[in-house]
Scaffold this motif. Structure first.
Motif, PDB file in Angstrom:
ATOM      1  N   PHE A   1      45.807  26.555 -15.074  1.00 26.55           N
ATOM      2  CA  PHE A   1      46.263  27.625 -15.959  1.00 26.55           C
ATOM      3  C   PHE A   1      46.701  28.886 -15.203  1.00 26.55           C
ATOM      4  O   PHE A   1      47.112  29.860 -15.816  1.00 26.55           O
ATOM      5  CB  PHE A   1      45.168  27.975 -16.972  1.00 26.55           C
ATOM      6  CG  PHE A   1      44.958  26.918 -18.011  1.00 26.55           C
ATOM      7  CD1 PHE A   1      45.947  26.606 -18.930  1.00 26.55           C
ATOM      8  CD2 PHE A   1      43.764  26.223 -18.089  1.00 26.55           C
ATOM      9  CE1 PHE A   1      45.754  25.633 -19.899  1.00 26.55           C
ATOM     10  CE2 PHE A   1      43.552  25.247 -19.051  1.00 26.55           C
ATOM     11  CZ  PHE A   1      44.556  24.953 -19.962  1.00 26.55           C
ATOM     12  N   GLY A   2      46.574  28.885 -13.870  1.00 26.38           N
ATOM     13  CA  GLY A   2      46.995  30.039 -13.082  1.00 26.38           C
ATOM     14  C   GLY A   2      46.125  31.261 -13.298  1.00 26.38           C
ATOM     15  O   GLY A   2      46.614  32.387 -13.312  1.00 26.38           O
ATOM     16  N   LEU A   3      44.816  31.043 -13.466  1.00 23.88           N
ATOM     17  CA  LEU A   3      43.905  32.155 -13.710  1.00 23.88           C
ATOM     18  C   LEU A   3      43.608  32.910 -12.419  1.00 23.88           C
ATOM     19  O   LEU A   3      43.563  32.313 -11.345  1.00 23.88           O
ATOM     20  CB  LEU A   3      42.594  31.640 -14.318  1.00 23.88           C
ATOM     21  CG  LEU A   3      42.739  30.926 -15.652  1.00 23.88           C
ATOM     22  CD1 LEU A   3      41.402  30.361 -16.088  1.00 23.88           C
ATOM     23  CD2 LEU A   3      43.297  31.858 -16.705  1.00 23.88           C
TER      24      LEU A   3
ATOM     25  N   THR B   1      32.721  32.725 -20.255  1.00 22.33           N
ATOM     26  CA  THR B   1      33.324  31.399 -20.378  1.00 22.33           C
ATOM     27  C   THR B   1      34.802  31.592 -20.662  1.00 22.33           C
ATOM     28  O   THR B   1      35.172  32.331 -21.573  1.00 22.33           O
ATOM     29  CB  THR B   1      32.681  30.609 -21.532  1.00 22.33           C
ATOM     30  OG1 THR B   1      31.278  30.501 -21.287  1.00 22.33           O
ATOM     31  CG2 THR B   1      33.278  29.224 -21.646  1.00 22.33           C
ATOM     32  N   TRP B   2      35.636  30.963 -19.883  1.00 21.84           N
ATOM     33  CA  TRP B   2      37.068  31.055 -20.111  1.00 21.84           C
ATOM     34  C   TRP B   2      37.406  30.436 -21.462  1.00 21.84           C
ATOM     35  O   TRP B   2      36.847  29.401 -21.835  1.00 21.84           O
ATOM     36  CB  TRP B   2      37.831  30.321 -19.011  1.00 21.84           C
ATOM     37  CG  TRP B   2      37.803  31.032 -17.707  1.00 21.84           C
ATOM     38  CD1 TRP B   2      36.995  30.753 -16.640  1.00 21.84           C
ATOM     39  CD2 TRP B   2      38.592  32.146 -17.314  1.00 21.84           C
ATOM     40  NE1 TRP B   2      37.236  31.622 -15.618  1.00 21.84           N
ATOM     41  CE2 TRP B   2      38.218  32.489 -16.002  1.00 21.84           C
ATOM     42  CE3 TRP B   2      39.587  32.895 -17.946  1.00 21.84           C
ATOM     43  CZ2 TRP B   2      38.804  33.544 -15.310  1.00 21.84           C
ATOM     44  CZ3 TRP B   2      40.174  33.941 -17.254  1.00 21.84           C
ATOM     45  CH2 TRP B   2      39.775  34.257 -15.956  1.00 21.84           C
ATOM     46  N   PRO B   3      38.343  31.026 -22.192  1.00 25.25           N
ATOM     47  CA  PRO B   3      38.748  30.472 -23.499  1.00 25.25           C
ATOM     48  C   PRO B   3      39.727  29.315 -23.306  1.00 25.25           C
ATOM     49  O   PRO B   3      40.928  29.449 -23.536  1.00 25.25           O
ATOM     50  CB  PRO B   3      39.395  31.678 -24.189  1.00 25.25           C
ATOM     51  CG  PRO B   3      39.941  32.506 -23.056  1.00 25.25           C
ATOM     52  CD  PRO B   3      38.970  32.310 -21.908  1.00 25.25           C
ATOM     53  N   TRP B   4      39.196  28.185 -22.874  1.00 25.11           N
ATOM     54  CA  TRP B   4      40.047  27.045 -22.517  1.00 25.11           C
ATOM     55  C   TRP B   4      40.961  26.626 -23.666  1.00 25.11           C
ATOM     56  O   TRP B   4      42.127  26.318 -23.449  1.00 25.11           O
ATOM     57  CB  TRP B   4      39.199  25.865 -22.056  1.00 25.11           C
ATOM     58  CG  TRP B   4      38.331  26.166 -20.876  1.00 25.11           C
ATOM     59  CD1 TRP B   4      36.973  26.091 -20.814  1.00 25.11           C
ATOM     60  CD2 TRP B   4      38.745  26.623 -19.580  1.00 25.11           C
ATOM     61  NE1 TRP B   4      36.526  26.472 -19.570  1.00 25.11           N
ATOM     62  CE2 TRP B   4      37.592  26.800 -18.790  1.00 25.11           C
ATOM     63  CE3 TRP B   4      39.981  26.911 -19.013  1.00 25.11           C
ATOM     64  CZ2 TRP B   4      37.634  27.233 -17.480  1.00 25.11           C
ATOM     65  CZ3 TRP B   4      40.033  27.353 -17.705  1.00 25.11           C
ATOM     66  CH2 TRP B   4      38.868  27.508 -16.948  1.00 25.11           C
TER      67      TRP B   4
ATOM     68  N   SER C   1      34.815  24.260 -27.104  1.00 27.03           N
ATOM     69  CA  SER C   1      33.986  24.770 -28.195  1.00 27.03           C
ATOM     70  C   SER C   1      32.911  25.738 -27.687  1.00 27.03           C
ATOM     71  O   SER C   1      32.288  26.438 -28.479  1.00 27.03           O
ATOM     72  CB  SER C   1      33.314  23.616 -28.942  1.00 27.03           C
ATOM     73  OG  SER C   1      32.315  23.017 -28.130  1.00 27.03           O
ATOM     74  N   GLY C   2      32.693  25.750 -26.375  1.00 28.64           N
ATOM     75  CA  GLY C   2      31.660  26.612 -25.811  1.00 28.64           C
ATOM     76  C   GLY C   2      30.277  25.992 -25.870  1.00 28.64           C
ATOM     77  O   GLY C   2      29.291  26.623 -25.515  1.00 28.64           O
ATOM     78  N   THR C   3      30.197  24.733 -26.309  1.00 26.91           N
ATOM     79  CA  THR C   3      28.918  24.036 -26.367  1.00 26.91           C
ATOM     80  C   THR C   3      28.340  23.861 -24.971  1.00 26.91           C
ATOM     81  O   THR C   3      27.138  24.004 -24.765  1.00 26.91           O
ATOM     82  CB  THR C   3      29.086  22.650 -27.020  1.00 26.91           C
ATOM     83  OG1 THR C   3      29.703  22.821 -28.285  1.00 26.91           O
ATOM     84  CG2 THR C   3      27.769  21.937 -27.177  1.00 26.91           C
ATOM     85  N   VAL C   4      29.213  23.572 -24.015  1.00 28.82           N
ATOM     86  CA  VAL C   4      28.816  23.362 -22.626  1.00 28.82           C
ATOM     87  C   VAL C   4      29.782  24.155 -21.753  1.00 28.82           C
ATOM     88  O   VAL C   4      30.985  24.184 -22.021  1.00 28.82           O
ATOM     89  CB  VAL C   4      28.882  21.860 -22.257  1.00 28.82           C
ATOM     90  CG1 VAL C   4      28.634  21.644 -20.780  1.00 28.82           C
ATOM     91  CG2 VAL C   4      27.910  21.057 -23.089  1.00 28.82           C
ATOM     92  N   LYS C   5      29.241  24.799 -20.740  1.00 28.41           N
ATOM     93  CA  LYS C   5      30.085  25.527 -19.795  1.00 28.41           C
ATOM     94  C   LYS C   5      30.597  24.543 -18.755  1.00 28.41           C
ATOM     95  O   LYS C   5      29.847  23.710 -18.255  1.00 28.41           O
ATOM     96  CB  LYS C   5      29.257  26.621 -19.128  1.00 28.41           C
ATOM     97  CG  LYS C   5      30.057  27.563 -18.258  1.00 28.41           C
ATOM     98  CD  LYS C   5      29.136  28.650 -17.719  1.00 28.41           C
ATOM     99  CE  LYS C   5      29.803  29.699 -16.911  1.00 28.41           C
ATOM    100  NZ  LYS C   5      30.819  29.318 -16.004  1.00 28.41           N
ATOM    101  N   ALA C   6      31.873  24.640 -18.437  1.00 30.36           N
ATOM    102  CA  ALA C   6      32.450  23.767 -17.411  1.00 30.36           C
ATOM    103  C   ALA C   6      31.774  24.056 -16.071  1.00 30.36           C
ATOM    104  O   ALA C   6      31.445  25.199 -15.757  1.00 30.36           O
ATOM    105  CB  ALA C   6      33.948  23.992 -17.305  1.00 30.36           C
ATOM    106  N   SER C   7      31.563  23.010 -15.296  1.00 32.38           N
ATOM    107  CA  SER C   7      30.968  23.181 -13.972  1.00 32.38           C
ATOM    108  C   SER C   7      31.932  23.978 -13.090  1.00 32.38           C
ATOM    109  O   SER C   7      33.130  24.059 -13.380  1.00 32.38           O
ATOM    110  CB  SER C   7      30.710  21.812 -13.342  1.00 32.38           C
ATOM    111  OG  SER C   7      31.951  21.193 -13.017  1.00 32.38           O
TER     112      SER C   7
ATOM    113  N   GLU D   1      35.897  24.276 -13.544  1.00 32.83           N
ATOM    114  CA  GLU D   1      36.447  25.618 -13.743  1.00 32.83           C
ATOM    115  C   GLU D   1      37.533  25.890 -12.710  1.00 32.83           C
ATOM    116  O   GLU D   1      38.567  26.472 -13.027  1.00 32.83           O
ATOM    117  CB  GLU D   1      35.362  26.681 -13.647  1.00 32.83           C
ATOM    118  CG  GLU D   1      34.669  26.946 -14.938  1.00 32.83           C
ATOM    119  CD  GLU D   1      33.816  28.215 -14.891  1.00 32.83           C
ATOM    120  OE1 GLU D   1      33.561  28.771 -13.805  1.00 32.83           O
ATOM    121  OE2 GLU D   1      33.398  28.636 -15.975  1.00 32.83           O
ATOM    122  N   GLY D   2      37.285  25.468 -11.479  1.00 34.81           N
ATOM    123  CA  GLY D   2      38.282  25.661 -10.425  1.00 34.81           C
ATOM    124  C   GLY D   2      39.558  24.902 -10.706  1.00 34.81           C
ATOM    125  O   GLY D   2      40.664  25.447 -10.591  1.00 34.81           O
ATOM    126  N   LEU D   3      39.419  23.628 -11.088  1.00 33.81           N
ATOM    127  CA  LEU D   3      40.614  22.834 -11.402  1.00 33.81           C
ATOM    128  C   LEU D   3      41.376  23.422 -12.583  1.00 33.81           C
ATOM    129  O   LEU D   3      42.602  23.583 -12.536  1.00 33.81           O
ATOM    130  CB  LEU D   3      40.227  21.377 -11.716  1.00 33.81           C
ATOM    131  CG  LEU D   3      39.817  20.485 -10.553  1.00 33.81           C
ATOM    132  CD1 LEU D   3      39.426  19.103 -11.069  1.00 33.81           C
ATOM    133  CD2 LEU D   3      40.930  20.372  -9.531  1.00 33.81           C
TER     134      LEU D   3
END
Length: 128
Positions: A111-113, A47-50, A94-100, A104-106
């Motif tokens: 963030f230029g990942l 999970t990316w550390p958003w 918070s890591g409660t839910v993973k972004a779809s 994640e793409g957006l």
């Protein structure tokens, strides 16, 4: 009951009678839940550390929403209203839910990942 116990032993085929009485069923469930010898496979994905990515840029959650709305609009997509997006962003951070994969793409593009592409230079001045 010894037969049921043996049937549930690790490495043995599970051969249970077609009908179990209540006691036998509870015993079988007890064995399955207390004598697990094989750990469950790891299902956790990266999970990316958003939150850290956002904070490292000095952005508020509202700023992420504003910038991400522009990225989404450039791709012909409209984000949900701020309260809904904020609730989701809090869960992702918070890591409660993973972004779809869509979000994640957006976020990755915002963030230029690596692997998500970069926001086009023409739109960069609008976002930054």
């Amino acid at each position: 009951m010894a037969t049921l116990w043996n049937a549930l032993a690790p490495g043995e085929a599970l051969n249970l009678p077609a009908v179990l009485d209540r006691t036998a069923l509870l015993d079988a469930l007890s064995v399955l839940t207390t004598n697990a010898t094989i750990p469950a496979p790891a299902t956790r994905h990266f999970t990316w550390p958003w939150k850290k990515l956002r904070q490292s840029r000095g952005w508020s959650q509202l700023e992420v929403f504003r910038r991400l709305s522009k990225v989404a609009a450039n791709e012909g997509v409209r984000l949900p209203e701020w309260p809904t997006f904020k609730r989701n962003l809090c869960r992702w951070e918070s890591g409660t839910v993973k972004a779809s994969p869509f979000y994640e793409g957006l976020l990755g593009r915002l963030f230029g990942l690596p692997g998500w592409g970069v926001v086009e230079a023409a739109h960069t001045t609008e976002l930054w």
